[in-house]
Motif scaffolding. Structure first.
Motif, PDB file in Angstrom:
ATOM      1  N   ASP A  71       0.833  -1.206   0.000  1.00 39.44           N
ATOM      2  CA  ASP A  71       0.000   0.000   0.000  1.00 39.44           C
ATOM      3  C   ASP A  71       0.866   1.254   0.000  1.00 39.44           C
ATOM      4  OD1 ASP A  71      -2.304  -1.521   0.073  1.00 39.44           O
ATOM      5  OD2 ASP A  71      -2.725  -1.136   2.196  1.00 39.44           O
ATOM      6  N   GLU A  72       0.386   2.269  -0.673  1.00 46.23           N
ATOM      7  CA  GLU A  72       1.063   3.568  -0.658  1.00 46.23           C
ATOM      8  C   GLU A  72       0.867   4.272   0.684  1.00 46.23           C
ATOM      9  OE1 GLU A  72       3.119   4.905  -2.949  1.00 46.23           O
ATOM     10  OE2 GLU A  72       2.931   3.001  -4.011  1.00 46.23           O
ATOM     11  N   PRO A  74       0.195   4.416   4.714  1.00 44.54           N
ATOM     12  CA  PRO A  74       0.449   3.570   5.881  1.00 44.54           C
ATOM     13  C   PRO A  74      -0.827   3.207   6.630  1.00 44.54           C
ATOM     14  CG  PRO A  74       1.418   5.766   6.168  1.00 44.54           C
ATOM     15  CD  PRO A  74       0.744   5.751   4.843  1.00 44.54           C
ATOM     16  N   VAL A  75      -0.838   1.989   7.194  1.00 43.75           N
ATOM     17  CA  VAL A  75      -1.936   1.550   8.053  1.00 43.75           C
ATOM     18  C   VAL A  75      -1.868   2.359   9.345  1.00 43.75           C
ATOM     19  CG1 VAL A  75      -2.895  -0.429   9.296  1.00 43.75           C
ATOM     20  CG2 VAL A  75      -1.779  -0.767   7.095  1.00 43.75           C
ATOM     21  N   ASP A  76      -0.712   2.399   9.911  1.00 46.53           N
ATOM     22  CA  ASP A  76      -0.367   3.220  11.071  1.00 46.53           C
ATOM     23  C   ASP A  76       0.826   4.049  10.617  1.00 46.53           C
ATOM     24  OD1 ASP A  76      -2.224   2.012  12.886  1.00 46.53           O
ATOM     25  OD2 ASP A  76      -0.878   0.284  13.037  1.00 46.53           O
ATOM     26  N   PRO A  77       1.185   5.072  11.383  1.00 41.12           N
ATOM     27  CA  PRO A  77       2.357   5.850  10.967  1.00 41.12           C
ATOM     28  C   PRO A  77       3.566   4.943  10.721  1.00 41.12           C
ATOM     29  CG  PRO A  77       1.239   6.935  12.771  1.00 41.12           C
ATOM     30  CD  PRO A  77       0.558   5.610  12.580  1.00 41.12           C
ATOM     31  N   GLY A  78       4.114   5.026   9.528  1.00 38.02           N
ATOM     32  CA  GLY A  78       5.314   4.268   9.205  1.00 38.02           C
ATOM     33  C   GLY A  78       5.108   2.814   8.861  1.00 38.02           C
ATOM     34  N   SER A  79       3.866   2.342   8.730  1.00 38.89           N
ATOM     35  CA  SER A  79       3.661   0.919   8.421  1.00 38.89           C
ATOM     36  C   SER A  79       2.658   0.765   7.290  1.00 38.89           C
ATOM     37  CB  SER A  79       3.185   0.170   9.662  1.00 38.89           C
ATOM     38  OG  SER A  79       1.972   0.698  10.130  1.00 38.89           O
ATOM     39  N   ARG A  80       3.153   0.234   6.177  1.00 34.60           N
ATOM     40  CA  ARG A  80       2.318   0.007   4.998  1.00 34.60           C
ATOM     41  C   ARG A  80       1.958  -1.465   4.913  1.00 34.60           C
ATOM     42  NH1 ARG A  80       6.606   2.456   1.113  1.00 34.60           N
ATOM     43  NH2 ARG A  80       5.382   1.446  -0.481  1.00 34.60           N
ATOM     44  N   ALA A  81       0.743  -1.744   4.478  1.00 32.12           N
ATOM     45  CA  ALA A  81       0.261  -3.126   4.401  1.00 32.12           C
ATOM     46  C   ALA A  81       0.756  -3.801   3.120  1.00 32.12           C
ATOM     47  CB  ALA A  81      -1.257  -3.161   4.449  1.00 32.12           C
ATOM     48  N   VAL A  82       0.982  -5.108   3.243  1.00 35.55           N
ATOM     49  CA  VAL A  82       1.430  -5.950   2.137  1.00 35.55           C
ATOM     50  C   VAL A  82       0.257  -6.817   1.695  1.00 35.55           C
ATOM     51  CG1 VAL A  82       2.985  -7.848   1.517  1.00 35.55           C
ATOM     52  CG2 VAL A  82       3.800  -5.990   3.005  1.00 35.55           C
ATOM     53  N   ARG A 145      10.771 -15.229  -1.928  1.00 32.06           N
ATOM     54  CA  ARG A 145      10.439 -14.300  -3.011  1.00 32.06           C
ATOM     55  C   ARG A 145       9.485 -13.204  -2.540  1.00 32.06           C
ATOM     56  NH1 ARG A 145      12.045 -16.412  -8.066  1.00 32.06           N
ATOM     57  NH2 ARG A 145      13.057 -18.430  -7.782  1.00 32.06           N
ATOM     58  N   ILE A 146       8.557 -13.547  -1.645  1.00 28.17           N
ATOM     59  CA  ILE A 146       7.660 -12.531  -1.075  1.00 28.17           C
ATOM     60  C   ILE A 146       8.483 -11.472  -0.352  1.00 28.17           C
ATOM     61  CG2 ILE A 146       5.941 -12.118   0.743  1.00 28.17           C
ATOM     62  CD1 ILE A 146       4.780 -14.964  -0.057  1.00 28.17           C
ATOM     63  N   LYS A 147       9.388 -11.915   0.507  1.00 27.52           N
ATOM     64  CA  LYS A 147      10.198 -10.969   1.276  1.00 27.52           C
ATOM     65  C   LYS A 147      11.095 -10.136   0.362  1.00 27.52           C
ATOM     66  CE  LYS A 147      11.672 -12.412   5.346  1.00 27.52           C
ATOM     67  NZ  LYS A 147      12.209 -13.243   6.442  1.00 27.52           N
ATOM     68  N   ARG A 148      11.651 -10.758  -0.673  1.00 24.36           N
ATOM     69  CA  ARG A 148      12.489 -10.021  -1.613  1.00 24.36           C
ATOM     70  C   ARG A 148      11.682  -8.949  -2.337  1.00 24.36           C
ATOM     71  NH1 ARG A 148      13.222  -9.993  -6.615  1.00 24.36           N
ATOM     72  NH2 ARG A 148      12.182 -11.940  -7.089  1.00 24.36           N
ATOM     73  N   GLN A 149      10.472  -9.306  -2.767  1.00 25.23           N
ATOM     74  CA  GLN A 149       9.637  -8.316  -3.456  1.00 25.23           C
ATOM     75  C   GLN A 149       9.246  -7.174  -2.514  1.00 25.23           C
ATOM     76  OE1 GLN A 149       6.388  -9.273  -6.020  1.00 25.23           O
ATOM     77  NE2 GLN A 149       7.401 -11.075  -6.861  1.00 25.23           N
ATOM     78  N   VAL A 150       8.954  -7.492  -1.259  1.00 26.42           N
ATOM     79  CA  VAL A 150       8.621  -6.426  -0.296  1.00 26.42           C
ATOM     80  C   VAL A 150       9.814  -5.479  -0.147  1.00 26.42           C
ATOM     81  CG1 VAL A 150       8.151  -5.947   2.143  1.00 26.42           C
ATOM     82  CG2 VAL A 150       6.856  -7.731   0.956  1.00 26.42           C
ATOM     83  N   ARG A 151      11.000  -6.048  -0.038  1.00 31.30           N
ATOM     84  CA  ARG A 151      12.204  -5.192   0.090  1.00 31.30           C
ATOM     85  C   ARG A 151      12.379  -4.300  -1.143  1.00 31.30           C
ATOM     86  NH1 ARG A 151      14.420 -10.095   1.901  1.00 31.30           N
ATOM     87  NH2 ARG A 151      14.652 -10.108   4.157  1.00 31.30           N
ATOM     88  N   LEU A 152      12.198  -4.891  -2.326  1.00 36.15           N
ATOM     89  CA  LEU A 152      12.336  -4.121  -3.557  1.00 36.15           C
ATOM     90  C   LEU A 152      11.317  -2.992  -3.638  1.00 36.15           C
ATOM     91  CD1 LEU A 152      12.998  -6.926  -6.199  1.00 36.15           C
ATOM     92  CD2 LEU A 152      14.599  -5.153  -5.469  1.00 36.15           C
ATOM     93  N   LYS A 153      10.106  -3.277  -3.235  1.00 32.02           N
ATOM     94  CA  LYS A 153       9.037  -2.282  -3.359  1.00 32.02           C
ATOM     95  C   LYS A 153       9.110  -1.195  -2.286  1.00 32.02           C
ATOM     96  CE  LYS A 153       5.994  -5.537  -5.671  1.00 32.02           C
ATOM     97  NZ  LYS A 153       5.978  -4.961  -6.985  1.00 32.02           N
ATOM     98  N   THR A 154       9.875  -1.467  -1.227  1.00 29.77           N
ATOM     99  CA  THR A 154       9.968  -0.474  -0.141  1.00 29.77           C
ATOM    100  C   THR A 154      11.380   0.009   0.086  1.00 29.77           C
ATOM    101  OG1 THR A 154      10.263  -2.201   1.531  1.00 29.77           O
ATOM    102  CG2 THR A 154       7.994  -1.492   1.072  1.00 29.77           C
ATOM    103  N   GLN A 155      12.320  -0.568  -0.667  1.00 32.05           N
ATOM    104  CA  GLN A 155      13.740  -0.238  -0.477  1.00 32.05           C
ATOM    105  C   GLN A 155      14.153  -0.441   0.980  1.00 32.05           C
ATOM    106  OE1 GLN A 155      15.647   0.316  -3.203  1.00 32.05           O
ATOM    107  NE2 GLN A 155      13.746  -0.085  -4.266  1.00 32.05           N
ATOM    108  N   ALA A 156      13.534  -1.487   1.629  1.00 30.43           N
ATOM    109  CA  ALA A 156      13.831  -1.775   3.037  1.00 30.43           C
ATOM    110  C   ALA A 156      15.055  -2.639   3.155  1.00 30.43           C
ATOM    111  CB  ALA A 156      12.641  -2.462   3.692  1.00 30.43           C
TER     112      ALA A 156
END
Length: 156
Positions: A71-72, A74-82, A145-156
């Protein structure tokens, strides 16, 4: 069920699923896995017929594709849903079941919660007696792969 304090915890929904599997005998675990297979949501229309826009999980014996959206807002400050989306053939119930477990256990969690899921999570569903290690490797591949995609999409 007592937890090993040295092991990272699963998110609550995943732990509940793991506990449900642990309470069953191996044949019943396969039945529950089949229920997860049947409960895997259909792809949203934006992915229908567009497997090329999804990532194939080559570790799986059956052709499975996944897409991760973050999500663009955040659900709460600083936390976006996957959000997770899977395409797996109906004739691959084990693979679909693994995808169903990951969908139910992870979809809607925050980025940090998904990234904190321990790498050994797929082995915590007591499925070692019910399915082969090669099959479990497919679920490990999905999570990775899920975790890798989350990192890519959030630059985390």
């Amino acid at each position: 069920m007592t937890q090993d304090p040295t092991r990272a915890e699963l998110p609550a929904a995943m732990q509940e699923i793991a506990d449900d599997f642990a309470d069953l005998l191996a044949p019943q675990r396969l039945e529950l896995l089949l229920e997860f297979s049947e409960g895997l949501p259909e792809l949203p229309e934006r992915y229908a017929g567009r497997l090329g826009e999804m990532e194939q999980v080559h570790e799986c014996q059956s052709p499975i594709f996944l897409a991760v959206e973050v999500d663009e807002e955040p659900v709460d400050p600083g936390s976006r849903a996957v959000h997770l989306y899977f395409s797996a053939p109906a004739e691959a119930p084990t693979t679909r079941g693994f995808a169903g477990i990951l969908h139910e256990g992870l979809d809607g969690l925050t980025v940090d919660e998904v990234l904190a899921v321990p790498e050994d999570a797929p082995y915590r569903f007591s499925l070692g007696e019910a399915v082969s290690p090669l099959r479990l490797r497919g679920m490990v591949g999905m999570l990775s792969r899920i975790k890798r995609q989350v990192r890519l999409k959030t630059q985390a």
